[in-house]
Design a protein around this motif. Structure first.
Motif, PDB file in Angstrom:
ATOM      1  N   GLY A  18       0.812  -1.373   0.047  1.00 38.63           N
ATOM      2  CA  GLY A  18      -0.049  -0.156  -0.005  1.00 38.63           C
ATOM      3  C   GLY A  18       0.916   1.263  -0.044  1.00 38.63           C
ATOM      4  N   LYS A  20       2.997   4.700  -0.821  1.00 37.73           N
ATOM      5  CA  LYS A  20       2.759   5.723  -1.707  1.00 37.73           C
ATOM      6  C   LYS A  20       4.002   6.149  -2.349  1.00 37.73           C
ATOM      7  N   THR A  28       4.902   8.374  -8.535  1.00 36.91           N
ATOM      8  CA  THR A  28       4.093   7.730  -7.485  1.00 36.91           C
ATOM      9  C   THR A  28       2.889   8.886  -7.188  1.00 36.91           C
ATOM     10  N   SER A  32       0.813   3.641  -6.860  1.00 39.17           N
ATOM     11  CA  SER A  32       1.506   3.342  -5.599  1.00 39.17           C
ATOM     12  C   SER A  32       2.704   2.883  -6.058  1.00 39.17           C
ATOM     13  N   THR A  64      -3.445  -4.005  -0.144  1.00 38.60           N
ATOM     14  CA  THR A  64      -3.193  -2.512  -0.941  1.00 38.60           C
ATOM     15  C   THR A  64      -3.728  -1.418  -0.106  1.00 38.60           C
ATOM     16  N   PHE A  66      -2.801   2.817  -0.896  1.00 36.77           N
ATOM     17  CA  PHE A  66      -2.993   4.038  -2.041  1.00 36.77           C
ATOM     18  C   PHE A  66      -2.939   3.472  -3.596  1.00 36.77           C
ATOM     19  N   ASP A 125       7.838  -3.449  -2.226  1.00 39.83           N
ATOM     20  CA  ASP A 125       8.357  -2.540  -2.802  1.00 39.83           C
ATOM     21  C   ASP A 125       9.935  -2.535  -2.821  1.00 39.83           C
TER      22      ASP A 125
END
Length: 370
Positions: A18, A20, A28, A32, A64, A66, A125
């Motif tokens: 999730g 940002k 972004t 995301s 999830t 953003f 990420d």
């Protein structure tokens, strides 16, 4: 390393997707961080997904938050075939999750339904190469409440991570989340041991941490992991070497880091992972990359640039050579120049009025007509 091939091996995996990613700026703004394109048609999240699949993990919940639309489409389309029906779940946490631990708390009923003995929590990420079976096996053997996957980075770069020190057995003696003055590894003054944002928990212990009297446990790095360390129940697991003979893990939280990870991928480190596209049409040379839908003509000369999705670079554009000129039109951080369509449109709108007087004999600064 053996895979966890039994259909019910007692591990529930939760992928936190999730983020940002504000340090990636325009990339972004409406997307995301895990969904940012990487190396052609791949997305950052695909590295965690490839690692999950190669490890034989068969129960995955993706939390999830953003801008979840891209992930909601991409993950089932690309990865759904690797999971049994109902074993790949996406949960939208917009306006609900208050931290990483809180995201897991909101989805705890699924952990109960899966009757898991351990909970593997992953960040979506990062670009890295890892088989989680070694981590899970080490956790089971230790009897710890939590095992934290760790890597070693230069101490000067460690303040952006959870930093720890461990004894010879791997038991974590101290844990500091993003300290201004990161402690070094004993005997290695220029290096620090940092959390990869990957944790294996004993399910019963984690349930107590999430739902016990201290219900303020919202974040793993700030509250949950330090609590386990204080109890002497946290272990460190060093990221092993990958197929290249070296460990590979990169937090691509900045433009410089994202571009450098692309270049690492060109060089073959990490080694080509299963299910990750090896396409190379995104590499422009001169340390520059372009994202899907972008077009860069041969006449353009881009150095250390990232061309954002859908950007149409004009003929003859030069970027990445003059920091002052780059800063007029684009976003430049460190050595990396980010070029988006909106930036090019603004550049055209501001340069055209300046050029018109020159046609009437008005002298202009050479930079204005470059």
């Amino acid at each position: 390393m053996s895979r966890l091939t039994h259909p019910d091996h007692g591990v529930a995996t939760i992928l936190l997707a999730g983020g940002k990613g504000t340090r990636l700026h325009d990339l972004t703004a409406t997307e995301s961080k895990p969904a940012v394109p990487f190396a052609g048609r791949n997305r950052i999240v695909d590295f965690a997904m490839a690692n999950v699949v190669r490890s034989g993990l068969d129960k995955l919940l993706v939390a999830t938050q953003f801008a979840p639309a891209t992930l909601n489409h991409h993950l089932p389309a690309r990865w759904g075939r690797h999971f049994a029906p109902g074993a790949l779940l996406l949960q939208d946490g917009r306006d609900r999750y208050l931290g990483t631990a809180d995201a897991v708390r909101h989805n705890w009923q699924q952990v109960r339904d899966w009757q898991a003995d351990q909970v593997l929590v992953l960040a979506a990420d990062h670009i890295y190469d890892m088989d989680y079976t070694g981590l899970i096996a080490a956790h089971r053997a230790s009897g710890a409440a939590v095992t934290v996957a760790v890597d070693v980075v230069p101490r000067a770069q460690a303040s952006g991570f959870g930093v720890m020190q461990a004894d010879d057995s791997g038991r974590i003696a101290s844990f500091l989340e993003k300290p201004a003055n990161p402690p070094a590894i004993p005997g290695e003054p220029d290096r620090a041991m940092v959390s990869m944002g990957i944790y294996v928990f004993d399910r019963a212990w984690l349930e107590g941490a999430l739902f016990g009297p201290d219900i303020e446990s919202l974040d793993f790095g700030h509250e949950v992991i330090p609590a386990a360390v204080a109890q002497g129940l946290a272990m460190a697991y060093r990221l092993p070497a990958g197929p290249t003979g070296l460990p590979y893990w990169r937090d691509v939280g900045t433009l410089d880091a994202l571009r450098q990870a692309h270049l690492d991928f060109v060089a073959g480190q990490p080694a080509r992972l299963p299910h990750i596209s090896p396409a190379s049409e995104w590499y422009l040379g001169r340390g520059s990359v372009m994202m899907p839908g972008a077009a860069v003509p041969p006449s353009a000369r881009l150095t250390c640039a990232i061309v954002a999705p859908g950007t149409r670079v004009p003929h003859g554009l030069v970027a990445g050579e003059d920091p002052d000129e780059d800063a007029r039109w684009f976003r430049r951080e460190g050595r990396t120049v980010l070029i988006t369509q909106a930036m090019l449109d603004r550049r055209d709108a501001l340069r055209i009025p300046a050029i018109l007087p020159a046609r009437q004999g008005v002298a202009l600064h050479p930079r204005d007509v470059a």
